[in-house]
Design an enzyme around this catalytic site. Structure first.
Site, mmCIF file in Angstrom:
data_model
loop_
_atom_site.group_PDB
_atom_site.id
_atom_site.type_symbol
_atom_site.label_atom_id
_atom_site.label_comp_id
_atom_site.label_asym_id
_atom_site.label_seq_id
_atom_site.Cartn_x
_atom_site.Cartn_y
_atom_site.Cartn_z
ATOM 1 N N ARG A 161 43.276 26.985 25.392
ATOM 2 C CA ARG A 161 43.382 25.654 24.777
ATOM 3 C C ARG A 161 42.756 25.616 23.394
ATOM 4 O O ARG A 161 42.134 24.626 23.018
ATOM 5 C CB ARG A 161 42.752 24.579 25.668
ATOM 6 C CG ARG A 161 43.494 24.318 26.954
ATOM 7 C CD ARG A 161 44.719 23.444 26.684
ATOM 8 N NE ARG A 161 45.412 23.133 27.922
ATOM 9 C CZ ARG A 161 45.285 21.979 28.565
ATOM 10 N NH1 ARG A 161 44.492 21.049 28.092
ATOM 11 N NH2 ARG A 161 45.954 21.779 29.662
ATOM 12 N N ARG A 175 43.726 18.691 21.502
ATOM 13 C CA ARG A 175 43.183 17.403 21.069
ATOM 14 C C ARG A 175 41.821 17.429 20.397
ATOM 15 O O ARG A 175 41.426 16.447 19.792
ATOM 16 C CB ARG A 175 43.151 16.437 22.250
ATOM 17 C CG ARG A 175 44.529 15.954 22.611
ATOM 18 C CD ARG A 175 44.497 15.185 23.888
ATOM 19 N NE ARG A 175 43.982 16.045 24.945
ATOM 20 C CZ ARG A 175 43.961 15.735 26.213
ATOM 21 N NH1 ARG A 175 44.403 14.566 26.604
ATOM 22 N NH2 ARG A 175 43.500 16.567 27.114
ATOM 23 N N ARG A 221 50.662 15.176 16.727
ATOM 24 C CA ARG A 221 51.036 14.727 18.074
ATOM 25 C C ARG A 221 51.757 13.377 18.022
ATOM 26 O O ARG A 221 52.654 13.110 18.818
ATOM 27 C CB ARG A 221 49.755 14.660 18.914
ATOM 28 C CG ARG A 221 49.867 14.029 20.266
ATOM 29 C CD ARG A 221 50.438 14.996 21.287
ATOM 30 N NE ARG A 221 50.250 14.502 22.638
ATOM 31 C CZ ARG A 221 50.974 13.556 23.202
ATOM 32 N NH1 ARG A 221 51.958 12.981 22.521
ATOM 33 N NH2 ARG A 221 50.743 13.169 24.446
ATOM 34 N N ASP A 271 53.508 24.172 27.778
ATOM 35 C CA ASP A 271 52.746 23.760 28.960
ATOM 36 C C ASP A 271 53.336 24.407 30.200
ATOM 37 O O ASP A 271 54.539 24.666 30.260
ATOM 38 C CB ASP A 271 52.756 22.239 29.119
ATOM 39 C CG ASP A 271 51.657 21.796 30.062
ATOM 40 O OD1 ASP A 271 50.512 21.632 29.596
ATOM 41 O OD2 ASP A 271 51.915 21.668 31.270
ATOM 42 N N TYR A 328 51.284 21.180 41.545
ATOM 43 C CA TYR A 328 51.638 19.965 40.793
ATOM 44 C C TYR A 328 52.938 19.363 41.315
ATOM 45 O O TYR A 328 53.089 18.149 41.369
ATOM 46 C CB TYR A 328 51.766 20.271 39.293
ATOM 47 C CG TYR A 328 50.416 20.442 38.629
ATOM 48 C CD1 TYR A 328 49.672 19.341 38.237
ATOM 49 C CD2 TYR A 328 49.876 21.705 38.419
ATOM 50 C CE1 TYR A 328 48.427 19.487 37.640
ATOM 51 C CE2 TYR A 328 48.625 21.864 37.827
ATOM 52 C CZ TYR A 328 47.904 20.748 37.439
ATOM 53 O OH TYR A 328 46.665 20.890 36.864
HETATM 54 O O1 CP3 Z 1 46.226 26.191 23.103
HETATM 55 C C1 CP3 Z 1 46.735 26.455 24.203
HETATM 56 O O2 CP3 Z 1 46.062 26.850 25.179
HETATM 57 C C2 CP3 Z 1 48.241 26.413 24.369
HETATM 58 C C3 CP3 Z 1 48.828 25.320 25.013
HETATM 59 C C4 CP3 Z 1 48.596 24.975 26.493
HETATM 60 C C5 CP3 Z 1 48.624 23.640 26.947
HETATM 61 N N1 CP3 Z 1 48.562 23.632 28.298
HETATM 62 C C6 CP3 Z 1 48.741 22.446 26.074
HETATM 63 C C7 CP3 Z 1 48.411 21.102 26.581
HETATM 64 C C8 CP3 Z 1 48.430 25.781 27.611
HETATM 65 C C9 CP3 Z 1 48.276 27.297 27.695
HETATM 66 C C10 CP3 Z 1 48.416 24.925 28.758
HETATM 67 C C11 CP3 Z 1 48.314 25.407 30.151
HETATM 68 C C12 CP3 Z 1 48.187 24.431 31.233
HETATM 69 N N2 CP3 Z 1 48.775 23.191 31.364
HETATM 70 C C13 CP3 Z 1 47.469 24.688 32.425
HETATM 71 C C14 CP3 Z 1 46.744 25.979 32.752
HETATM 72 C C15 CP3 Z 1 45.405 26.039 32.124
HETATM 73 C C16 CP3 Z 1 44.419 25.034 32.678
HETATM 74 O O3 CP3 Z 1 44.043 24.137 31.911
HETATM 75 O O4 CP3 Z 1 44.051 25.154 33.846
HETATM 76 C C17 CP3 Z 1 47.589 23.552 33.246
HETATM 77 C C18 CP3 Z 1 46.975 23.352 34.619
HETATM 78 C C19 CP3 Z 1 48.426 22.611 32.562
HETATM 79 C C20 CP3 Z 1 48.880 21.272 33.053
HETATM 80 C C21 CP3 Z 1 48.429 20.184 32.175
HETATM 81 N N3 CP3 Z 1 48.922 19.922 30.914
HETATM 82 C C22 CP3 Z 1 47.433 19.224 32.454
HETATM 83 C C23 CP3 Z 1 46.629 19.147 33.742
HETATM 84 C C24 CP3 Z 1 47.348 18.385 31.349
HETATM 85 C C25 CP3 Z 1 46.498 17.149 31.218
HETATM 86 C C26 CP3 Z 1 45.090 17.447 30.998
HETATM 87 C C27 CP3 Z 1 44.804 17.518 29.545
HETATM 88 O O5 CP3 Z 1 44.039 18.409 29.140
HETATM 89 O O6 CP3 Z 1 45.315 16.653 28.849
HETATM 90 C C28 CP3 Z 1 48.255 18.865 30.371
HETATM 91 C C29 CP3 Z 1 48.494 18.310 29.000
HETATM 92 C C30 CP3 Z 1 48.304 19.246 27.848
HETATM 93 N N4 CP3 Z 1 48.696 20.554 27.806
HETATM 94 C C31 CP3 Z 1 47.726 18.909 26.596
HETATM 95 C C32 CP3 Z 1 47.786 20.057 25.802
HETATM 96 C C33 CP3 Z 1 47.349 20.196 24.374
HETATM 97 C C34 CP3 Z 1 47.231 17.535 26.179
HETATM 98 C C35 CP3 Z 1 48.420 16.714 25.834
HETATM 99 C C36 CP3 Z 1 48.189 15.663 24.800
HETATM 100 O O7 CP3 Z 1 48.271 15.950 23.595
HETATM 101 O O8 CP3 Z 1 47.978 14.513 25.207
#
Ligand code: CP3
Length: 348
Positions: free
Chosen positions: A26, A30, A39, A76, A150
């Site tokens: 990540r 954000r 975004r 994602d 999920y």
């Molecule tokens: O920089 C990076 O790592 C690349 C992008 C990336 C995202 N999600 C962007 C994202 C990666 C590699 C992921 C993986 C991901 N997504 C996982 C595995 C890693 C982990 O965190 O355990 C999982 C479980 C998800 C599912 C997911 N996506 C969740 C649970 C959420 C909400 C929680 C949160 O942090 O907001 C997301 C949304 C998400 N994925 C965001 C980002 C940047 C936030 C979205 C926004 O801009 O509002």
């Protein structure tokens, strides 16, 4: 400072590198004000991920600020259910929501269309030429079990109780669902590799929900098949597996039996045990607590040095989970320079 071609790639494929490379899970997202800015230009998070100009920019943003050794595709893990035809949405401040899958009839309706997520491949093609010669491009997907969690529970939960119930009481349903996810994930990963991904990471974020036979059946075996599927077309392709929350014994089994090239560690794995029991199996990645990055300062630096000292002989430095959105980017800059300044063989 001399850098070998691509230290992340080199550690995973040859087990050697002059420097200890790092990137952070990540690293885009954000906590960066410039991410918040772009975004707003999309119609929701899925649209953001599927707009190559925006997703490429989000991928590259952390690389403009920090001298990290890898770019991770901005996308994602829930794009796979989306491409299978599931309804997926991201509620502001609440995380993802999916229509929960309940039975095999629902599973039969799922049909993967790669065109739906093909913009992701375009993102990779746009990012690749913009990387420095030492930076590795990482593609990814979710672990099959984690994506199933999920899809069955419909949202993130502490315990994913419905998915676990399915593992014990509706194994035919769970297996049918996982088969669809697995086939889609393989096609998706092969597409990413064709588009330029040099390493793949499999995020099994909810591996810690299962143990014993269920860990073998629903985590090790599907991962093993994904790894085999990739390597059938791309022999020896470097793959990082991340079975977050698994017990030490399950980490060992996972690393040993799935065929992955490197293993991501969460922050709960002790450095002593990792050094003695996992490092002999190959390259490790991790495992600074994201809360310490949030805090910054001496506590962060002390633990980062401990990790480097214990595992630095075959380590891709990373966090034990993703960067938290409240993190001050200055802490990250400090961490990057600490890791790059660390000399192998130095005392922790
Ligand atoms: O920089 C990076 O790592 C690349 C992008 C990336 C995202 N999600 C962007 C994202 C990666 C590699 C992921 C993986 C991901 N997504 C996982 C595995 C890693 C982990 O965190 O355990 C999982 C479980 C998800 C599912 C997911 N996506 C969740 C649970 C959420 C909400 C929680 C949160 O942090 O907001 C997301 C949304 C998400 N994925 C965001 C980002 C940047 C936030 C979205 C926004 O801009 O509002």
């Amino acid at each position: 400072m001399h850098k070998p071609e691509k230290p992340v790639l080199s550690l995973l494929t040859k087990g050697v590198s002059d420097n200890i490379p790092l990137w952070l899970m990540r690293q885009a997202g954000r906590y960066l004000p410039e991410y918040q800015e772009i975004r707003k230009q999309a119609n929701g998070f899925i649209d953001f991920c599927l707009t190559p100009s925006l997703a490429a920019e989000a991928t590259l943003q952390p690389l403009r600020r920090f001298d990290v050794d890898a770019a991770i595709l901005f996308a994602d893990i829930l794009l796979v259910p989306f491409a299978l035809g599931a309804k997926v949405s991201f509620l502001e401040g609440e995380g993802p929501r999916l229509d929960p899958m309940e039975d095999e009839k629902k599973v039969e309706e799922l049909f993967y269309t790669q065109e739906t997520i093909a913009p992701v491949f375009e993102t990779l093609r746009r990012v690749k030429p913009q990387l420095k010669d030492y930076q590795t491009l990482i593609g990814f997907c979710g672990g099959v079990w984690t994506v199933a969690c999920y899809m069955i529970d419909g949202q993130g939960r502490q315990d994913f109780v419905k998915a676990k119930e399915a593992a014990f009481h509706q194994p035919a349903f769970l297996k049918a669902l996982m088969k669809k996810i697995e086939e889609a994930s393989l096609a998706y990963l092969l597409g990413q590799i064709d588009a330029g991904a040099e390493v793949i990471q499999i995020f099994e974020s909810h591996a810690g929900q299962l143990e014993g036979q269920a860990f073998d059946d629903f985590i090790i075996q599907p991962t093993q098949r994904l790894v085999e599927g990739i390597r059938k077309q791309h022999p020896n392709f470097p793959i990082i597996g991340f079975p977050r929350g698994a017990s030490l014994d399950d980490y060992k089994k996972y690393f040993h039996q799935t065929g992955i090239s490197g293993c991501g560690l969460d922050q709960n794995v002790s450095l002593e045990e990792a050094k003695e029991q996992l490092l002999p199996l190959g390259c490790l990645q991790g495992n600074l607590d994201p809360t310490l990055l949030l805090e910054g300062g001496a506590a962060m630096e002390r633990q980062a040095k401990k990790i480097l000292g214990a595992l630095g002989s075959n380590l891709i430095f990373n966090l034990g989970h993703g960067v938290m959105k409240e993190t001050n980017p200055d802490h990250m800059a400090r961490l990057v320079s600490l890791v790059h300044g660390f000399q192998k063989g130095a005392e922790a």
